[in-house]
Design a protein around this motif. Structure first.
Motif, short mmCIF file in Angstrom:
data_model
loop_
_atom_site.label_atom_id
_atom_site.label_comp_id
_atom_site.label_asym_id
_atom_site.label_seq_id
_atom_site.Cartn_x
_atom_site.Cartn_y
_atom_site.Cartn_z
N TRP B 78 2.13 -18.82 -12.33
CA TRP B 78 1.94 -17.87 -13.77
C TRP B 78 1.02 -18.33 -14.74
CZ3 TRP B 78 5.01 -14.05 -16.39
CH2 TRP B 78 5.82 -13.46 -15.52
N GLY B 138 4.42 -8.26 -14.96
CA GLY B 138 5.01 -9.49 -15.24
C GLY B 138 6.59 -9.04 -15.49
N GLU B 164 12.14 -17.56 -10.46
CA GLU B 164 11.44 -16.66 -11.35
C GLU B 164 12.36 -15.37 -12.03
OE1 GLU B 164 8.83 -13.13 -9.93
OE2 GLU B 164 7.34 -14.19 -11.17
#
Lengths: 452, 482
Positions: B78, B138, B164
């Motif tokens: 990220w 995202g 995630e």
């Protein structure tokens, strides 16, 4: 294929791991949240928390779209109930149940089509008894697996220091290359698929395919003692002990069975004919000496206690038993076994895993045998006409490095292959492969099938 | 920790991120808006770095990623994605400093929607599209996307997925992790297309429809207009976007089950019922609070309240009204919404309804235990008992969330920001909401925040998106010990 497995115990876990590595869609149902978490961390399957005997859990697991149900919990009743609900919920699912209790096995009719309709009953104990019987048949080997209806035997032998094979390259085996092919070498913890350049070292465990008729000559070549089997001592008179003893009762082998519990001894004595039933403790050195342990050819140690079994086997070896067969339930012990000097291991769980995997892969694959803690496998395949590998010399096939063809069975003929041999349609092939190469092999054998 | 493994996967990740820049690249060709070369260079640098890392490191077995490695890949993945994502802004000159560009890019990927841009409409179309696209990628997760694309991740994929996915309990929809990831992305794509269609039919230009849908479904909140959704002043657009914000705030596994034919799934799910109930109550409260004081017509008040409460509670951050001028009760509700968040397993941020339900139940259980000292009770959600370890992890999350919030607020006030700005900027970034109060209110932007403050907020956004644990664990010394 979508497969539901109930129970993430050792059997369920191993089967799930195997199948998911082979890219099957696996759903695992387990009651214990801690086990669920373990499973999620280690294998790529969908793990559902719940009881396999609960129909709504089965529905949540997608039983209606599944092709197969494997009920592999430790409880026979749970397994049967799960199959019962599966039968009720969907018509077309293949059902495999692990059933231990021999009382159920006596009334097999409840499993058949009209009632539970279970396709395969796995009884780990009877699987284990038959693998022990095969070992007794070829006592020199630490493992014997039948292929091609028993015409080919896959044997595992530990190489002794004085063996003529020690230090020789495999490519120099010209004197008996037509009868033997070394498929796998297990050296310590390492599993090797050998090439011609590898040499054999003392204490290697080698797996080779041999023709049934050649067993004798092979053992002579390897300088392994080959005498008739005289005496067997079974330690542990539980259900497995009784089943093994009953089979041996019909042979001429001199068999004794030792059991600690006096009451159980009486039962055994009532059920067995010729076999001598002894009431005593297998860990008792004086008792074993008294029963002439030094002259025993095979000592089978199958009490219910793993640790005890290991110790009794070691004691027996120290006192002169020529060979031991030891029952180990806990699979994590298996890699240690040869290191501490135990010859041969039987495991109800490993037997169950083997039997279930064989059944699941049926069709393309005829027989599968995981070798030595499952690092490698021996697989019997049928070569299809449409496959890429037929009718070209073996040396031209792009075969994965981690695999080797051990034998070609063409009708009655058994060929130990060389580079110039060709595979014909409908040949059965016996292939040794490391775990990682198995998907590649399956692809090689079935790639063209997918056009249909 | 095997760093080769980690860096190779990050390499692949950035390679794909670079490839995704080809989409805004073609947009810039269509509009010939001058952002072609900036995007091209960004593409070359991002994919080039990715592929170089990939080949430099060489072949590795992925089957066994540990949980720690999974967390490292996700966090560093990220951080690097944020960096490469900022390149188009920098190269095109849309944003001049690295801090600002990185802020904008991370705000995109984390679906926060906090912007430092004052004049959005002046940006080239290609860059605007990239800005929306970062949010869209995202939202469902760039890592989840790579799990869907890369077949070899296998079990390792599960570790990445867990690190995630924004949810206290991880739900596998399909037996295999790659299939699960694909399913989620398919559902996500389908709903996004639906929204694009509905906006377009209502008369929004196609480019704007796509960009807004790309920012609604991930609960992002970037708009292509300076005045956000308010600029259109259309009840239809407000309605459509509100509806899709609610959808985005619902657990995507429920959408999956709904699309598979289980039409009662939303009503059956306890978390979903509570979510819709809270939403309805808060909308009513705000409506009656602003009716008569700010808006003279009830329908107008209802429309503004519905849009704004939905936008903030789902952590989207679109704006149709300057809620900073509303009465105190409404402002408090909006601020609370920033903490509540949407459902677990949705694309929304903040604490999330499921955690709040379980915390409340746990609190009640303690009261119950005082009344009946011998009572044996288990906490259930939808009739299913919740394992103690899930509860513990939720308590841990809650404490860390508040703790980090307080630390960040203190830093922000040290920098010299006023009370509402300090509070709201942190709440709006750690909750991935976007607009806050004070200097960073709904009609302002984050440009005036000093650079140090921006970095604190960047950290907050990543913390919020990756649900704290994945990131904060990197700061624990024990994590790095062998």
């Amino acid at each position: 294929m979508k497969i539901i497995i109930i129970g993430a115990g050792e059997v369920g876990f191993h089967i799930a791991q195997r199948l998911s590595e082979e890219n099957q869609d696996v759903v695992l149902i387990e009651k214990d949240p801690i086990k669920i978490r373990e499973v999620q961390n280690v294998i790529d399957v969908q793990a559902i928390l719940g009881s396999g005997t609960n129909p709504s859990v089965l529905i949540e697991a997608g039983i209606k779209e599944s092709d197969m149900l494997v009920a592999a919990t430790d409880s026979d009743e749970s397994n049967l109930i799960a199959c019962f609900y599966a039968q009720y919920l969907t018509d077309y699912i293949t059902k495999i149940a692990r059933v231990k209790n021999s009382d159920y096995m006596k009334h097999r009719e409840i499993f058949n089509q009209d009632f539970l309709n279970i396709d395969l009953i796995i009884n780990p104990q009877s699987e284990m008894v038959s693998s022990m019987l095969r070992l007794i048949e070829v006592p020199e080997a630490s493992e014997v697996i039948d292929f091609a209806d028993g015409r080919i035997k896959l044997i595992g032998i530990t190489i002794k220091d004085n063996s003529p094979l020690v230090g020789r390259k495999l490519s120099s085996f010209t004197d008996f290359e037509h009868v033997i092919l070394v498929g796998v070498i297990v050296r310590g913890e390492k599993v090797i698929i050998p090439s011609g350049l590898d040499t054999i070292q003392p204490n290697d465990l080698i797996y080779c395919v041999i023709h049934k008729e050649n067993t004798g000559s092979i053992f002579r070549l390897m300088n392994v003692r080959e005498e008739g089997l005289g005496r067997i001592i079974i330690i542990g008179g539980g259900e497995t002990g009784l089943a093994l003893a009953t089979s041996l009762d019909a042979t001429t082998i001199n068999t004794k069975i030792i059991e600690k519990d006096g009451q159980r001894c009486l039962e055994l004595a009532e059920k067995l004919k010729k076999i001598v039933v002894l009431n005593g403790d297998g860990t008792d050195r004086e008792f074993l000496l008294e029963e002439n342990i030094a002259d025993v050819d095979i000592m089978v140690v199958i009490t219910g206690d793993d640790e005890n079994n290991v110790l009794i086997s070691l004691l027996g070896k120290a006192l002169g038993a020529k060979k031991t067969v030891t029952r180990i339930g806990n699979l994590s012990y298996i890699p240690l076994i040869s290191a501490i000097g135990i010859d041969t291991v039987v495991s109800p769980r490993l037997s169950a895993i083997r039997a279930i995997l064989q059944y699941i892969r049926k069709g393309k694959v005829i027989c599968v045998a995981p070798l030595k803690g499952e690092g490698a496998e021996a697989i019997e395949f049928e070569a299809l006409e449409t496959s890429d590998i037929v009718n070209i010399p073996l040396s031209e096939i792009k075969f994965p490095k981690e695999a080797i063809i051990g034998a070609i069975v063409r009708g009655e003929e058994v060929i130990i292959p060389r580079g110039h041999n060709m595979i014909k349609p409908h040949d059965h092939l016996i292939i040794f492969a490391l775990k990682g190469a198995i998907p590649k092999i399956q692809k090689l054998f079935t790639v063209k099938l997918e056009y249909f | 920790m095997r760093f080769r493994q980690i860096f190779r996967l990050i390499g692949i990740l950035n390679f794909f991120l670079g490839l995704s820049m080809l989409v805004p690249l073609s947009i810039s060709l269509i509009y010939s808006d001058g952002s072609f070369f900036p995007l091209l260079f960004s593409f070359i640098i991002t994919s080039g770095t990715g592929i170089t890392l990939f080949f430099l490191i060489g072949k590795i077995n992925y089957l066994s990623l540990s949980q720690r490695e999974g967390m490292a890949i996700v966090t560093f993945g990220w951080l690097t994605a944020g960096f490469f994502g900022s390149l188009p802004f920098l190269f095109s000159g849309s944003i001049s400093t690295l801090t600002n560009a990185y802020f904008e890019s991370i705000s995109g990927f984390t679906t926060t929607g906090a912007s430092i841009l004052a004049n959005i409409e002046s940006l080239p179309k290609g860059i605007l599209f990239w800005r929306s696209q970062t949010q869209w990628m995202g939202g469902m997760g760039i890592i989840v996307l790579s799990i869907a694309i890369l077949p070899f991740l296998g079990v390792g994929g599960m570790q990445l997925y867990k690190a995630e996915i924004p949810s206290p309990v991880v739900d596998k929809l399909q037996p295999r992790i790659s299939e699960t990831a694909k399913t989620l992305w398919r559902v996500y794509l389908f709903i996004t297309l639906l929204e694009i269609g509905l906006l377009f039919i209502g008369g929004m230009p196609l480019f704007d429809s796509i960009c807004h849908a790309f920012c609604t479904m991930p609960t992002g909140g970037f708009s292509t207009q300076n005045g956000s959704i308010a600029q259109y002043n259309s009840a239809y657009f407000d309605g459509v976007i509100t509806f899709f914000m609610i959808l985005a705030g619902i657990n995507f596994s429920l959408h999956f089950k709904f699309l598979k034919g289980d039409f009662k799934v939303f009503g059956k799910d306890p978390e979903c019922r509570v979510f819709l109930l809270i939403l309805a109550i808060l909308i009513c409260l705000v409506t009656f609070n602003i009716y008569g004081t700010i808006y003279n017509s009830l329908s107008h008040a209802l429309r503004r309240a519905t849009f704004q409460v939905t936008s903030i509670i789902t952590t989207t951050g679109f704006v149709t009204a300057n809620y900073a001028t509303w009465p105190a009760l409404s402002q408090i509700i909006i601020l609370l919404c920033m903490f509540i968040g949407a459902m677990a397993g949705s694309t929304g941020g903040a604490i999330k309804i499921m955690r709040i339900i379980l915390l409340a139940k746990h609190g009640y259980q303690e009261i119950f235990r005082l009344i009946h000292p011998h009572a044996v009770r288990s906490i259930k959600l939808g009739g299913k008992p919740v394992p103690a370890e899930v509860l513990n992890s939720i308590w841990g999350f809650f404490i860390l969330y508040l703790g980090l919030f307080i630390v960040a607020v203190i830093i922000m006030s040290l920098i010299g920001l006023d009370i509402p700005t300090s509070f709201a900027s942190v709440a709006a970034t750690i909750g991935n909401v976007g607009p806050g109060f004070g200097l960073v209110g709904p009609v302002n932007n984050y440009l005036p925040v000093p650079d140090l403050g921006k970095w604190v907020l960047i950290f907050c956004m990543i913390l919020g998106r990756l649900e704290i644990y994945t990131v904060i664990i990197m700061l624990a010394p024990a994590y790095w010990r062998k």
